[in-house]
Scaffold this active site. Structure first.
Site, short mmCIF file in Angstrom:
data_model
loop_
_atom_site.label_atom_id
_atom_site.label_comp_id
_atom_site.label_asym_id
_atom_site.label_seq_id
_atom_site.Cartn_x
_atom_site.Cartn_y
_atom_site.Cartn_z
N HIS A 1 0.84 -1.20 0.00
CA HIS A 1 0.00 0.00 0.00
C HIS A 1 0.87 1.25 0.00
O HIS A 1 1.27 1.75 1.05
CB HIS A 1 -0.92 -0.01 1.23
CG HIS A 1 -1.97 1.05 1.22
ND1 HIS A 1 -3.23 0.84 1.75
CD2 HIS A 1 -1.98 2.32 0.75
CE1 HIS A 1 -3.95 1.95 1.61
NE2 HIS A 1 -3.20 2.87 1.01
N ASN B 1 -5.33 9.64 7.46
CA ASN B 1 -6.66 9.05 7.41
C ASN B 1 -6.56 7.55 7.14
O ASN B 1 -6.05 7.18 6.12
CB ASN B 1 -7.48 9.73 6.30
CG ASN B 1 -8.92 9.29 6.33
OD1 ASN B 1 -9.41 8.83 7.36
ND2 ASN B 1 -9.60 9.39 5.21
N HIS C 1 3.54 14.25 0.45
CA HIS C 1 2.90 15.54 0.16
C HIS C 1 3.96 16.64 0.14
O HIS C 1 4.95 16.58 0.87
CB HIS C 1 1.86 15.89 1.22
CG HIS C 1 0.61 15.06 1.12
ND1 HIS C 1 -0.18 15.04 0.01
CD2 HIS C 1 0.03 14.22 2.01
CE1 HIS C 1 -1.20 14.21 0.21
NE2 HIS C 1 -1.09 13.69 1.41
N ASP D 1 1.16 2.75 3.68
CA ASP D 1 0.30 3.83 3.20
C ASP D 1 1.16 5.07 2.93
O ASP D 1 0.72 6.21 3.18
CB ASP D 1 -0.82 4.13 4.21
CG ASP D 1 -1.95 4.95 3.59
OD1 ASP D 1 -1.87 5.25 2.39
OD2 ASP D 1 -2.89 5.30 4.33
N HIS E 1 -10.94 0.66 1.35
CA HIS E 1 -10.71 1.81 2.23
C HIS E 1 -12.02 1.97 3.01
O HIS E 1 -13.01 2.44 2.45
CB HIS E 1 -10.38 3.05 1.39
CG HIS E 1 -10.32 4.33 2.15
ND1 HIS E 1 -9.14 4.99 2.40
CD2 HIS E 1 -11.29 5.07 2.73
CE1 HIS E 1 -9.40 6.09 3.09
NE2 HIS E 1 -10.70 6.17 3.30
N LEU F 1 2.54 6.39 -5.14
CA LEU F 1 3.73 6.87 -5.86
C LEU F 1 3.45 8.20 -6.58
O LEU F 1 4.36 8.84 -7.09
CB LEU F 1 4.23 5.82 -6.85
CG LEU F 1 4.78 4.53 -6.23
CD1 LEU F 1 5.25 3.57 -7.31
CD2 LEU F 1 5.91 4.82 -5.25
N ASN G 1 -5.08 6.35 -6.97
CA ASN G 1 -5.63 7.72 -6.91
C ASN G 1 -4.62 8.75 -7.38
O ASN G 1 -4.28 9.70 -6.69
CB ASN G 1 -6.15 8.06 -5.51
CG ASN G 1 -5.10 7.91 -4.43
OD1 ASN G 1 -4.06 7.28 -4.65
ND2 ASN G 1 -5.35 8.50 -3.28
ZN LIG Z 1 -6.96 4.47 2.35
#
Ligand SMILES: [Zn+2]
Length: 424
Positions: free
Chosen positions: A61, A279, A310, A306, A180, A64, A95
């Site tokens: 998870h 989150n 950013h 995860d 999710h 990239l 995403n």
């Molecule tokens: Zn998620």
């Protein structure tokens, strides 16, 4: 492509192996395991005396951010971060911009990874078209293109009927569905865990029920459809309990948690620390204990980061508007090794959580050092002490709550198909 790794403690739960021996890789494939192996003249060698040798670690998870969000991370930098963290394979979430919901975008990721990535990159496609939660994506096409799972990660599939169809269809074609799990109505405008700290800071809270309710729905849908489901990043007492109970009655549910959920509580948000905003949010001490217990008793199948890079402009802002997520590839292994030091897990179990199990869940031909397997190997120095410094992170982004932390243990060699792609 040829490599002799000598004298390390080889831990490979896929074949019940835990012994000091050599690993010989030829033409990128494990050729032989044993003591006192010799290799043809000129074969590069690693002295792994005192080190741990495992099947290459797999992070199932990561984000990239490529295509479209390369100012945060790209396939080359993300893969360098993975290699530095000891990961030989990563599965990347869809995403991006555009999202990975077509053969064209999946192929872009695969082809770019082939030419630029240090490690194996396995894309995950969307469950729904555009990740919009309205109609199913072309899962067959995504699988054909090379996607190893489907997920609308970042958002739940709110429509239960659509999720049911997704599970049934994915089961038919043999692709993993990664949920999710979040009830958006309960999340509302919450920005951190709902509890004492959120009240004290005057921040809107996200109740644990927002996760538990969504996890329960996925479990019931999987049970009803007789189909497997994998729950991403669980973080609560309730999620662990629901999944433990479901497994006991034979539901095909697997799940992962991330190092921050077994390391930090919502106390880390104090001072409005946006590097502690993610989150699901960091939870209470009881939730942290539940993650450890879930890992220890096999309720939780995998540790995944995860990894969510950013830009500073998205984090050096007011807490309410800062984006969710932290980078995790380079701190996952030492934080997980801490669980071994605390006696929560043994090393064999840790290797299952970070390599064998993710491979199984995604159906990858990885997570093993059996003769004939791909020569992906991680060599770990469990005693190596180091400090997390932003400037030394390979990731393009530095949004980590662990900056400045003293760590113990790290990958000292990361080997992909017999080639050293990272050396500490
Ligand atoms: Zn998620």
């Amino acid at each position: 492509m040829n490599l002799l790794i000598k004298g390390g403690r080889v831990i490979d739960p896929s074949q019940g192996m835990d012994a000091v021996m050599d690993v010989l890789i030829a033409d990128g494939v494990v050729l032989e395991l044993g003591q006192g192996l010799s290799a043809p003249e000129g074969t590069p060698a690693i002295d792994a005396t005192g080190l741990i040798v495992t099947p290459g670690l797999i992070d199932m998870h990561v984000h990239l951010r490529d295509p479209g969000l390369e100012y945060k991370e790209d396939i080359a930098t993300g893969s360098r971060s993975a290699a530095a963290g000891g990961f030989t394979s990563v599965a990347c979430m869809p995403n991006t911009s555009p999202v990975i919901d077509s053969k064209a975008v999946a192929s872009y990721v695969i082809n770019k990874a082939k030419s630029e990535a240090l490690v194996n990159v396995f894309p995950i496609g969307c469950i729904t078209k555009g990740g919009k939660g309205e109609s199913l994506a072309e899962m067959g096409e995504l699988k054909e293109a090379g996607c190893v799972g489907v997920s609308d990660d970042g958002k739940p599939v709110c429509n239960s009927e659509l999720m049911r169809r997704a599970l049934e269809y994915a089961k038919g074609i043999g692709i993993a569905v990664i949920s999710h799990s979040e009830d958006l109505a309960l999340v509302g405008e919450g920005v951190m865990n709902e509890g004492f700290v959120s009240t004290e800071l005057g921040l809107k809270g996200i109740p644990w029920a927002a996760e538990d309710i969504a996890v329960a729905r996925e479990v019931y849908l999987a049970e009803f459809a007789g189909a497997p489901v994998h729950i991403a990043h669980i973080s609560t007492v309730g999620s662990a309990r629901i999944i433990r109970n479901a497994k006991a009655r034979g539901v095909k549910v697997t799940c992962e948690t991330a190092p921050h959920y077994f390391t930090l509580t919502d106390d880390a948000v104090r001072g409005y620390n946006t590097n502690a905003k993610m989150n699901p949010p960091l939870r209470s001490a009881a939730d942290v204990e539940a993650m450890k217990a879930g890992l220890a008793d096999g309720t939780i199948d995998a540790i995944a980061t995860d990894h969510a890079p950013h830009h500073p402009d998205e984090k050096d802002v007011e807490f309410n508007v800062a984006l969710n997520g932290i980078v995790g590839l380079e701190t996952s292994l030492p934080l997980s090794l801490k669980l071994v030091e605390e006696g929560c897990l043994d090393l064999n179990h840790l290797v299952s959580l970070m390599s064998c199990n993710p491979a199984k869940i995604l159906g990858l031909d990885r997570g093993t050092l059996k003769v004939g397997a791909v020569g992906d190997v991680t060599v770990i120095d469990p005693a190596k002490e180091w400090q997390v410094e932003a400037a030394k992170l390979e990731s393009k982004s530095k949004n980590s709550p662990f900056l400045g932390w003293k760590m113990k243990g790290r990958a000292v060699y990361t080997v992909v198909k017999g080639q050293v792609v990272y050396q500490a």
